[in-house]
Scaffold this motif. Structure first.
Motif, PDB file in Angstrom:
ATOM      1  N   UNK A  79       0.841  -1.195   0.000  1.00 21.79           N
ATOM      2  CA  UNK A  79       0.000   0.000   0.000  1.00 21.79           C
ATOM      3  C   UNK A  79       0.875   1.242   0.000  1.00 21.79           C
ATOM      4  N   UNK A  80       0.539   2.175  -0.899  1.00 21.67           N
ATOM      5  CA  UNK A  80       1.184   3.485  -0.918  1.00 21.67           C
ATOM      6  C   UNK A  80       0.102   4.533  -0.743  1.00 21.67           C
ATOM      7  N   UNK A  81       0.131   5.200   0.426  1.00 23.69           N
ATOM      8  CA  UNK A  81      -0.837   6.249   0.726  1.00 23.69           C
ATOM      9  C   UNK A  81      -0.365   7.582   0.159  1.00 23.69           C
ATOM     10  N   UNK A  82      -1.309   8.316  -0.421  1.00 21.70           N
ATOM     11  CA  UNK A  82      -1.003   9.615  -1.039  1.00 21.70           C
ATOM     12  C   UNK A  82      -2.072  10.632  -0.640  1.00 21.70           C
ATOM     13  N   UNK A  83      -1.674  11.834  -0.246  1.00 22.61           N
ATOM     14  CA  UNK A  83      -2.671  12.863   0.077  1.00 22.61           C
ATOM     15  C   UNK A  83      -3.384  13.400  -1.167  1.00 22.61           C
ATOM     16  N   UNK A  84      -2.762  13.268  -2.360  1.00 22.01           N
ATOM     17  CA  UNK A  84      -3.352  13.784  -3.590  1.00 22.01           C
ATOM     18  C   UNK A  84      -3.411  12.666  -4.637  1.00 22.01           C
ATOM     19  N   UNK A  85      -4.532  11.946  -4.667  1.00 17.32           N
ATOM     20  CA  UNK A  85      -4.669  10.828  -5.610  1.00 17.32           C
ATOM     21  C   UNK A  85      -4.810  11.307  -7.055  1.00 17.32           C
ATOM     22  N   UNK A  86      -5.337  12.498  -7.264  1.00 16.95           N
ATOM     23  CA  UNK A  86      -5.473  13.020  -8.633  1.00 16.95           C
ATOM     24  C   UNK A  86      -4.110  13.110  -9.299  1.00 16.95           C
TER      25      UNK A  86
END
Length: 172
Positions: A79-86
């Motif tokens: 899993x790679x969490x990102x604050x900006x998925x866009x």
């Protein structure tokens, strides 16, 4: 129960009811017409482990449910969490109209949204010339989007290419 054990159990009944010649045609014809189904991810992983990187928002619960679903079905997940998925979707090349809440990457393919395991395995087995597959939006009843006492949505999984074309890959 193994295919062999099942055969030992049902074939005598078939032979008794239909006669030896008719039963032989049906049984052996069935093996030809209805070959063994696609291997599960767990069976494939015993040979070569399948691994998917899943890009998601750190706060998304349905993404986490989909990841648990993948793991229960034999896919190893990072899993790679990102604050900006866009930003991530743009970088990976997910078409806006096919967007969902998370994006997986497996064996060079994108898997956008709540795609069922059988569609992922089919993609990997058939290996089409494509960018990936997507279950656009967040269909109720898709893996990770199950809501008790709620009728599941009918939805499509689309195969999409680098040049913006897409076609129906599966219907659920």
């Amino acid at each position: 129960m193994s295919d062999h054990a099942t055969a030992k159990k049902i074939y005598p009944e078939i032979i008794q009811r239909l006669g030896i010649a008719t039963a032989a045609i049906l049984i052996f014809g069935g093996w030809i017409l209805f070959p063994k189904t696609t291997e599960s991810a767990k069976e494939i992983n015993s040979k070569t482990p399948l691994h998917m990187i899943v890009h998601k928002s750190p706060t998304c619960g349905c993404c986490t449910e989909w990841i648990h679903y993948l793991e229960k079905n034999g896919i190893q997940v990072t899993v790679e969490n990102h604050p900006n998925m866009t930003e991530i979707k743009n970088r990976l090349g997910v078409p806006d109209q096919l967007s969902s809440c998370h994006t997986g990457v497996i064996n060079g393919y994108l898997v956008e949204g709540h795609v069922p395991i059988e569609d992922i395995l089919r993609l990997l087995e058939e290996h089409p010339i494509a960018k990936g597959i997507a279950a656009p939006g967040m269909p109720i009843g898709s893996p990770g989007m199950e809501i008790p006492h709620t009728k599941p949505d009918r939805y499509q999984v689309l195969l999409f290419t680098d040049n913006g074309q897409n076609k129906i890959f599966a219907q659920h």
